[in-house]
Write a protein that holds these residues in place. Structure first.
Motif, PDB file in Angstrom:
ATOM      1  N   PHE A  70       0.829  -1.196   0.000  1.00  0.00           N
ATOM      2  CA  PHE A  70       0.000   0.000   0.000  1.00  0.00           C
ATOM      3  C   PHE A  70       0.872   1.260   0.000  1.00  0.00           C
ATOM      4  O   PHE A  70       0.634   2.200  -0.768  1.00  0.00           O
ATOM      5  CB  PHE A  70      -0.913  -0.008   1.234  1.00  0.00           C
ATOM      6  N   GLN A  71       1.899   1.276   0.842  1.00  0.00           N
ATOM      7  CA  GLN A  71       2.773   2.442   0.946  1.00  0.00           C
ATOM      8  C   GLN A  71       3.528   2.696  -0.354  1.00  0.00           C
ATOM      9  O   GLN A  71       3.707   3.847  -0.768  1.00  0.00           O
ATOM     10  CB  GLN A  71       3.757   2.242   2.101  1.00  0.00           C
ATOM     11  N   ALA A  72       3.966   1.606  -1.012  1.00  0.00           N
ATOM     12  CA  ALA A  72       4.713   1.752  -2.258  1.00  0.00           C
ATOM     13  C   ALA A  72       3.849   2.379  -3.344  1.00  0.00           C
ATOM     14  O   ALA A  72       4.300   3.258  -4.101  1.00  0.00           O
ATOM     15  CB  ALA A  72       5.244   0.400  -2.709  1.00  0.00           C
ATOM     16  N   ASN A  73       2.586   1.949  -3.439  1.00  0.00           N
ATOM     17  CA  ASN A  73       1.695   2.519  -4.435  1.00  0.00           C
ATOM     18  C   ASN A  73       1.349   3.967  -4.115  1.00  0.00           C
ATOM     19  O   ASN A  73       1.226   4.802  -5.024  1.00  0.00           O
ATOM     20  CB  ASN A  73       0.414   1.682  -4.540  1.00  0.00           C
ATOM     21  N   ALA A  74       1.199   4.268  -2.827  1.00  0.00           N
ATOM     22  CA  ALA A  74       0.939   5.654  -2.424  1.00  0.00           C
ATOM     23  C   ALA A  74       2.137   6.535  -2.771  1.00  0.00           C
ATOM     24  O   ALA A  74       1.975   7.682  -3.215  1.00  0.00           O
ATOM     25  CB  ALA A  74       0.645   5.716  -0.929  1.00  0.00           C
ATOM     26  N   LYS A  75       3.336   5.988  -2.595  1.00  0.00           N
ATOM     27  CA  LYS A  75       4.553   6.734  -2.941  1.00  0.00           C
ATOM     28  C   LYS A  75       4.644   6.969  -4.444  1.00  0.00           C
ATOM     29  O   LYS A  75       5.068   8.045  -4.892  1.00  0.00           O
ATOM     30  CB  LYS A  75       5.781   5.961  -2.459  1.00  0.00           C
ATOM     31  N   ALA A  76       4.217   5.990  -5.242  1.00  0.00           N
ATOM     32  CA  ALA A  76       4.238   6.134  -6.699  1.00  0.00           C
ATOM     33  C   ALA A  76       3.301   7.254  -7.136  1.00  0.00           C
ATOM     34  O   ALA A  76       3.624   8.033  -8.046  1.00  0.00           O
ATOM     35  CB  ALA A  76       3.847   4.820  -7.359  1.00  0.00           C
ATOM     36  N   ILE A  77       2.146   7.354  -6.493  1.00  0.00           N
ATOM     37  CA  ILE A  77       1.203   8.432  -6.799  1.00  0.00           C
ATOM     38  C   ILE A  77       1.804   9.777  -6.418  1.00  0.00           C
ATOM     39  O   ILE A  77       1.697  10.770  -7.160  1.00  0.00           O
ATOM     40  CB  ILE A  77      -0.135   8.203  -6.073  1.00  0.00           C
ATOM     41  N   ASP A  78       2.461   9.826  -5.280  1.00  0.00           N
ATOM     42  CA  ASP A  78       3.105  11.063  -4.831  1.00  0.00           C
ATOM     43  C   ASP A  78       4.193  11.491  -5.814  1.00  0.00           C
ATOM     44  O   ASP A  78       4.325  12.676  -6.143  1.00  0.00           O
ATOM     45  CB  ASP A  78       3.687  10.847  -3.434  1.00  0.00           C
ATOM     46  N   THR A  79       4.975  10.524  -6.297  1.00  0.00           N
ATOM     47  CA  THR A  79       6.034  10.828  -7.259  1.00  0.00           C
ATOM     48  C   THR A  79       5.443  11.349  -8.564  1.00  0.00           C
ATOM     49  O   THR A  79       5.955  12.319  -9.152  1.00  0.00           O
ATOM     50  CB  THR A  79       6.878   9.566  -7.536  1.00  0.00           C
ATOM     51  N   ALA A  80       4.375  10.711  -9.048  1.00  0.00           N
ATOM     52  CA  ALA A  80       3.719  11.168 -10.275  1.00  0.00           C
ATOM     53  C   ALA A  80       3.184  12.585 -10.112  1.00  0.00           C
ATOM     54  O   ALA A  80       3.236  13.398 -11.048  1.00  0.00           O
ATOM     55  CB  ALA A  80       2.594  10.203 -10.642  1.00  0.00           C
ATOM     56  N   THR A  81       2.678  12.892  -8.931  1.00  0.00           N
ATOM     57  CA  THR A  81       2.170  14.235  -8.653  1.00  0.00           C
ATOM     58  C   THR A  81       3.294  15.260  -8.714  1.00  0.00           C
ATOM     59  O   THR A  81       3.138  16.352  -9.291  1.00  0.00           O
ATOM     60  CB  THR A  81       1.508  14.275  -7.263  1.00  0.00           C
ATOM     61  N   GLN A  82       4.434  14.917  -8.140  1.00  0.00           N
ATOM     62  CA  GLN A  82       5.577  15.829  -8.149  1.00  0.00           C
ATOM     63  C   GLN A  82       6.079  16.079  -9.574  1.00  0.00           C
ATOM     64  O   GLN A  82       6.435  17.211  -9.937  1.00  0.00           O
ATOM     65  CB  GLN A  82       6.699  15.247  -7.289  1.00  0.00           C
ATOM     66  N   ILE A  83       6.124  15.014 -10.397  1.00  0.00           N
ATOM     67  CA  ILE A  83       6.560  15.164 -11.785  1.00  0.00           C
ATOM     68  C   ILE A  83       5.600  16.059 -12.549  1.00  0.00           C
ATOM     69  O   ILE A  83       6.010  16.956 -13.312  1.00  0.00           O
ATOM     70  CB  ILE A  83       6.673  13.784 -12.462  1.00  0.00           C
ATOM     71  N   SER A  84       4.293  15.821 -12.355  1.00  0.00           N
ATOM     72  CA  SER A  84       3.294  16.653 -13.028  1.00  0.00           C
ATOM     73  C   SER A  84       3.422  18.108 -12.607  1.00  0.00           C
ATOM     74  O   SER A  84       3.319  19.025 -13.435  1.00  0.00           O
ATOM     75  CB  SER A  84       1.881  16.142 -12.712  1.00  0.00           C
ATOM     76  N   GLN A  85       3.642  18.337 -11.345  1.00  0.00           N
ATOM     77  CA  GLN A  85       3.789  19.700 -10.844  1.00  0.00           C
ATOM     78  C   GLN A  85       5.021  20.378 -11.442  1.00  0.00           C
ATOM     79  O   GLN A  85       4.995  21.560 -11.794  1.00  0.00           O
ATOM     80  CB  GLN A  85       3.868  19.692  -9.319  1.00  0.00           C
ATOM     81  N   THR A  86       6.105  19.608 -11.582  1.00  0.00           N
ATOM     82  CA  THR A  86       7.331  20.152 -12.176  1.00  0.00           C
ATOM     83  C   THR A  86       7.094  20.585 -13.615  1.00  0.00           C
ATOM     84  O   THR A  86       7.523  21.653 -14.066  1.00  0.00           O
ATOM     85  CB  THR A  86       8.459  19.113 -12.120  1.00  0.00           C
ATOM     86  N   VAL A  87       6.387  19.710 -14.383  1.00  0.00           N
ATOM     87  CA  VAL A  87       6.076  20.042 -15.780  1.00  0.00           C
ATOM     88  C   VAL A  87       5.208  21.288 -15.863  1.00  0.00           C
ATOM     89  O   VAL A  87       5.419  22.172 -16.713  1.00  0.00           O
ATOM     90  CB  VAL A  87       5.375  18.852 -16.450  1.00  0.00           C
ATOM     91  N   ILE A  88       4.221  21.403 -14.995  1.00  0.00           N
ATOM     92  CA  ILE A  88       3.342  22.564 -14.983  1.00  0.00           C
ATOM     93  C   ILE A  88       4.149  23.841 -14.683  1.00  0.00           C
ATOM     94  O   ILE A  88       3.961  24.885 -15.319  1.00  0.00           O
ATOM     95  CB  ILE A  88       2.215  22.388 -13.947  1.00  0.00           C
ATOM     96  N   ASN A  89       5.070  23.756 -13.744  1.00  0.00           N
ATOM     97  CA  ASN A  89       5.898  24.911 -13.380  1.00  0.00           C
ATOM     98  C   ASN A  89       6.791  25.322 -14.539  1.00  0.00           C
ATOM     99  O   ASN A  89       7.056  26.531 -14.738  1.00  0.00           O
ATOM    100  CB  ASN A  89       6.747  24.599 -12.151  1.00  0.00           C
ATOM    101  N   LEU A  90       7.291  24.340 -15.326  1.00  0.00           N
ATOM    102  CA  LEU A  90       8.125  24.668 -16.479  1.00  0.00           C
ATOM    103  C   LEU A  90       7.347  25.452 -17.518  1.00  0.00           C
ATOM    104  O   LEU A  90       7.856  26.376 -18.168  1.00  0.00           O
ATOM    105  CB  LEU A  90       8.692  23.385 -17.102  1.00  0.00           C
ATOM    106  N   ARG A  91       6.078  25.060 -17.707  1.00  0.00           N
ATOM    107  CA  ARG A  91       5.264  25.719 -18.717  1.00  0.00           C
ATOM    108  C   ARG A  91       4.890  27.139 -18.300  1.00  0.00           C
ATOM    109  O   ARG A  91       4.645  28.003 -19.138  1.00  0.00           O
ATOM    110  CB  ARG A  91       3.993  24.895 -18.965  1.00  0.00           C
TER     111      ARG A  91
END
Length: 269
Positions: free
Chosen positions: A247-268
């Motif tokens: 459960f924790q590993a999947n929650a961490k994967a979602i958190d990582t995907a969120t951070q990547i998406s946020q980074t892309v949004i900030n670049l734009r």
């Protein structure tokens, strides 16, 4: 896609935790059978998809499988506490609904009318003895008369390994009431759970095959004993830790995907 993939993992981990919790909660329930969760992957592809580029999109619950291995046996000394030493299920019938149920919990008692029943009121089923022969084609409620023809009071009820139910009276007489009816199934894992350590027939289990204890594939009956749950607490706790990490590993994967998406949004921006 990574959100959806990890979300399926979270849902599956939650299902696994629910199953393990249910097992642990019933570790002291007589006749209870534990379950295990099995998973399968989900793949996104079509007839034109290049196999070398196929991407998985998560996992799903393939099956919650029941484990019908025998549990440990506890000595009770009560003549109507019964444990099956092998394969088979006790057959009970509800006097109100008429529903036939099957159980490995052999904690029975005699009610005021003389019926042998379990804690839920289901009446134990027996085969009548016809001219000294067990008639397995007929099943009936196990009923012991509170008094015999001479007016003597019921003293005790005993059941031997072959399932012979004998009622003894104060005047020293005894009556062979019948033979305990055991049931078996082509696929016990297909039985439908209905609670109270009981099951009923489903399309996956196949119809019940009946027989006398100690005959064919049916195990003998041991009086004065009860079969406990087949849950191994140590094993369940290890599985619980594994499910939690999952459960924790999947929650961490979602958190990582969120951070990547946020980074892309900030670049734009």
């Amino acid at each position: 896609m990574s959100y959806y993939t990890s979300l399926t993992g979270l849902k599956n981990a939650q299902t696994d935790l629910n199953v393990i919790s249910h097992n642990i909660a019933n570790a002291e329930t007589n006749g209870f059978k534990k379950s295990t969760t099995h998973f399968a992957d989900i793949v996104s592809s079509s007839v034109v998809t290049d196999p070398s580029l196929t991407v998985g999109i998560g996992s799903r619950v393939a099956e919650i499988k029941q484990n019908f291995t025998s549990g440990a046996v506890e000595q009770t000394g009560n003549a109507l506490d019964l444990a099956i030493g092998g394969e088979g299920f006790f057959t009970t019938v509800s006097p109100t609904s008429g529903q036939t149920q099957y159980t490995r919990n052999g904690a029975f008692s005699v009610d005021g009318s003389g019926y042998i029943k379990n804690a839920e009121g289901g009446r134990l089923q027996i085969f009548p003895n016809t001219n000294g022969t067990v008639n397995t084609a007929v099943r009936q409620d196990a009923l012991v008369a509170p008094t015999n023809a001479a007016g003597s009071t019921l003293a005790s009820v005993t059941i031997d390994q072959e399932g012979q139910l004998v009622a003894s009276y104060d005047d020293g007489s005894s009556i062979n009431v019948g033979t305990v009816a055991l049931a078996n199934f082509t696929s016990p894992t297909g039985l439908k759970q209905i609670g109270d350590s009981s099951w009923k027939v489903s399309g996956k289990s196949g119809p019940a095959a009946y027989g006398a204890p100690g005959s064919g594939a049916f195990g003998p009956i041991n009086s004065g004993q009860l079969e406990r749950s087949n849950v191994d607490i140590a094993e369940e706790l290890v599985d619980l830790i594994s499910a939690q990490r999952y459960f924790q590993a999947n929650a961490k994967a979602i958190d990582t995907a969120t951070q990547i998406s946020q980074t892309v949004i900030n670049l734009r921006t």
